[in-house]
Design a protein around this motif. Structure first.
Motif, PDB file in Angstrom:
ATOM      1  N   HIS A  40       3.093 -22.606   6.237  1.00 14.98           N
ATOM      2  CA  HIS A  40       1.726 -22.105   6.223  1.00 14.98           C
ATOM      3  C   HIS A  40       0.933 -22.592   7.425  1.00 14.98           C
ATOM      4  O   HIS A  40       1.347 -23.485   8.156  1.00 14.98           O
ATOM      5  N   GLY A  44      -3.631 -23.637   4.854  1.00 12.46           N
ATOM      6  CA  GLY A  44      -2.910 -23.037   3.750  1.00 12.46           C
ATOM      7  C   GLY A  44      -2.101 -23.993   2.898  1.00 12.46           C
ATOM      8  O   GLY A  44      -2.115 -25.211   3.091  1.00 12.46           O
ATOM      9  N   THR A  45      -1.410 -23.408   1.929  1.00 11.66           N
ATOM     10  CA  THR A  45      -0.442 -24.106   1.078  1.00 11.66           C
ATOM     11  C   THR A  45       0.717 -23.151   0.852  1.00 11.66           C
ATOM     12  O   THR A  45       0.666 -21.981   1.234  1.00 11.66           O
ATOM     13  N   LYS A  47       1.462 -21.712  -1.771  1.00 11.99           N
ATOM     14  CA  LYS A  47       1.029 -20.624  -2.654  1.00 11.99           C
ATOM     15  C   LYS A  47       0.617 -19.381  -1.855  1.00 11.99           C
ATOM     16  O   LYS A  47       0.638 -18.273  -2.361  1.00 11.99           O
ATOM     17  N   TYR A  48       0.250 -19.568  -0.610  1.00 11.08           N
ATOM     18  CA  TYR A  48      -0.141 -18.458   0.260  1.00 11.08           C
ATOM     19  C   TYR A  48       0.979 -17.424   0.339  1.00 11.08           C
ATOM     20  O   TYR A  48       0.732 -16.245   0.547  1.00 11.08           O
ATOM     21  N   TYR A  49       2.223 -17.856   0.156  1.00 14.65           N
ATOM     22  CA  TYR A  49       3.377 -16.980   0.313  1.00 14.65           C
ATOM     23  C   TYR A  49       3.949 -16.460  -1.005  1.00 14.65           C
ATOM     24  O   TYR A  49       5.077 -15.968  -1.029  1.00 14.65           O
ATOM     25  N   ASP A  67       4.610 -27.285   1.178  1.00 16.14           N
ATOM     26  CA  ASP A  67       3.284 -27.734   1.587  1.00 16.14           C
ATOM     27  C   ASP A  67       3.481 -28.813   2.646  1.00 16.14           C
ATOM     28  O   ASP A  67       4.126 -29.827   2.390  1.00 16.14           O
ATOM     29  N   HIS A  71      -1.346 -31.094   2.535  1.00 12.52           N
ATOM     30  CA  HIS A  71      -1.698 -29.772   2.028  1.00 12.52           C
ATOM     31  C   HIS A  71      -1.157 -29.602   0.612  1.00 12.52           C
ATOM     32  O   HIS A  71      -0.167 -30.218   0.234  1.00 12.52           O
TER      33      HIS A  71
END
Length: 94
Positions: A40, A44-45, A47-49, A67, A71
């Motif tokens: 990311h 971001g983390t 979870k963004y993906y 992460d 992050h």
């Protein structure tokens, strides 16, 4: 591969900073034809993906995402990276 169509979340040790990083493995429902590693951006983390990981899994691609330090739920340490190669060292865990 016995882990098809599953997701694994675990904390892994970082080589460079002695911190634990949050790693997600997303396995497709069939034998993978490729592997993707998602890193990311600065805010971001992993979870963004979520959506991208599902789309890649649908194409039989195994996805690794994590992460970066500081992050998501990875451990935090104040400071900066000395070099982009510190991120490369993290990827050697896989």
């Amino acid at each position: 591969m016995s882990k098809l169509n599953t997701h694994e979340l675990e904390m892994i040790e970082s080589f460079t900073a002695s911190l634990r990083l949050n790693l997600m493995r997303d396995y497709p429902s069939k034998e993978p034809v490729a592997i993707a590693i998602c890193h990311h951006g600065i805010t971001g983390t992993l979870k963004y993906y979520d959506k991208l990981a599902k789309e890649l899994n649908d194409a039989n691609i195994l996805v690794y995402r994590y992460d970066a330090r500081g992050h998501g739920i990875s451990e935090r340490k104040r400071g900066y990276l000395k070099s982009i190669f510190e991120l490369v060292e993290i990827l050697k865990l896989w």
